[in-house]
Design an enzyme around this catalytic site. Structure first.
Site, short mmCIF file in Angstrom:
data_model
loop_
_atom_site.label_atom_id
_atom_site.label_comp_id
_atom_site.label_asym_id
_atom_site.label_seq_id
_atom_site.Cartn_x
_atom_site.Cartn_y
_atom_site.Cartn_z
N GLY A 1 36.28 -61.66 80.21
CA GLY A 1 37.70 -61.86 80.45
C GLY A 1 38.37 -60.91 81.43
CB VAL B 1 34.56 -70.46 77.18
CG1 VAL B 1 34.14 -69.01 77.27
CG2 VAL B 1 36.08 -70.60 77.05
CB ILE C 1 38.87 -65.33 77.26
CG1 ILE C 1 37.93 -65.69 76.10
CG2 ILE C 1 38.08 -64.60 78.34
CD1 ILE C 1 36.81 -66.61 76.51
CE1 TYR D 1 51.30 -64.48 72.03
CE2 TYR D 1 50.77 -65.14 69.78
CZ TYR D 1 50.39 -64.60 71.00
OH TYR D 1 49.09 -64.18 71.17
CE LYS E 1 45.47 -64.36 71.15
NZ LYS E 1 44.22 -63.88 71.77
CB ILE F 1 50.03 -54.70 77.48
CG1 ILE F 1 49.72 -53.90 78.75
CG2 ILE F 1 48.88 -55.59 77.10
CD1 ILE F 1 48.58 -52.92 78.58
CG LEU F 2 53.31 -57.82 83.03
CD1 LEU F 2 53.90 -59.03 82.32
CD2 LEU F 2 54.30 -57.24 84.02
CB THR F 3 47.52 -59.05 80.77
OG1 THR F 3 47.87 -60.06 79.81
CG2 THR F 3 47.34 -57.72 80.07
NE ARG F 4 45.36 -65.38 86.62
CZ ARG F 4 44.38 -65.85 87.38
NH1 ARG F 4 43.31 -65.10 87.60
NH2 ARG F 4 44.46 -67.04 87.92
CB ALA F 5 46.52 -63.77 79.28
#
Length: 259
Positions: A19, A70, A97, A160, A167, A196-200
């Site tokens: 990921g 996947v 991921i 969310y 989740k 946290i600022l991620t691409r996802a």
């Protein structure tokens, strides 16, 4: 009692991390730290388009990079086979991921499509079980398997949406995997970082508000860092965590503990 400091080391350990998207991804934070701690690694990115962003990160430190979507038949199997061919065995696996179609992610859960819900579950949850089945036979000394979750699995978090139930399923899956793999010495955890600022995470509506609320609610009055998340993951992959399994472990500046 004599402290064996080697139990806190990853020297000689072999790991597969799924990921990596860019320098802000949790998987990359784990890759950097675990490489520094002496682990031999194979890591994955989604596809050749993602490789253009990830290879400049992995190549300078000599970490092997493969592509793995996947949802594409045979790609997860090929990634694991590549890791085994290169390293011989595995001591830890990190599944970082998650994905859902934007139309379903941004809508109400009750309005989500059956196809969107199923795809989100397959990518974000069931792929962890698939990964475990493929990797467990190649973990002769036991080891650790980690997945990434979020507080929205346990609480209804505005915006969310669909990922909350997904989740929640992942956290339940983690407990069942811990039960089933324990006799092989394989420990399984769900790591629950704060926002946290991620691409996802950028795909989640009003994510700035979610981060601001986390800062206001948490006792430490801040967000956690990529390094802090990686520190926890590294600990869970060392022998120092040998007495732990089946847990959802928070690294969120204490946000989860506040009403």
């Amino acid at each position: 009692m004599t402290l064996n400091t080697s139990t806190f080391s990853l020297a000689g350990k072999k790991g597969l991390i799924l990921g990596v998207a860019n320098e802000s991804s949790i998987a990359w934070g784990c890759t950097q730290l675990m490489h520094q701690l002496g682990a031999e690694l194979v890591v994955s990115c989604l596809n050749d388009k993602a490789r253009r962003f990830v290879e400049p990160l992995t190549q300078p430190i000599g970490v092997e990079l493969v592509t793995c979507n996947v949802e594409e038949e045979g790609e997860l199997e090929a990634a694991v086979q590549h890791a085994i061919a290169r390293m011989g065995q595995l001591d830890f696996v990190i599944h970082s991921i998650a994905w859902a179609p934007l139309a379903d992610l941004h809508g109400n859960v009750i309005d989500s499509s059956s196809d969107g819900f199923s795809r989100a579950m397959a990518v974000s949850c069931h792929s962890f079980a698939r990964l475990a089945k493929l990797c467990a036979p190649h973990m002769p000394n036991g080891g650790s398997m980690l997945s990434m979750t979020y507080l929205g699995a346990d609480e209804a978090v505005p915006h969310y949406g669909l990922m909350g139930p997904v989740k929640a399923a992942l956290e339940s899956l983690t407990r069942y995997m811990a039960m089933e793999l324990g006799e092989q010495g394989i420990r399984v955890h769900a790591v629950s970082p704060g926002p946290i600022l991620t691409r996802a995470s950028s795909g989640i509506a009003s994510f700035d508000d979610l981060m601001a609320n986390a800062v206001a609610k948490s006792p430490l009055k801040r967000l956690v860092t990529l390094t802090e998340i990686a520190n926890l993951c590294a600990f869970l992959c060392t022998d120092a965590s040998s007495g732990m399994t089946g847990q959802t472990i928070y690294v969120d500046a204490g946000c989860h503990a506040m009403a």
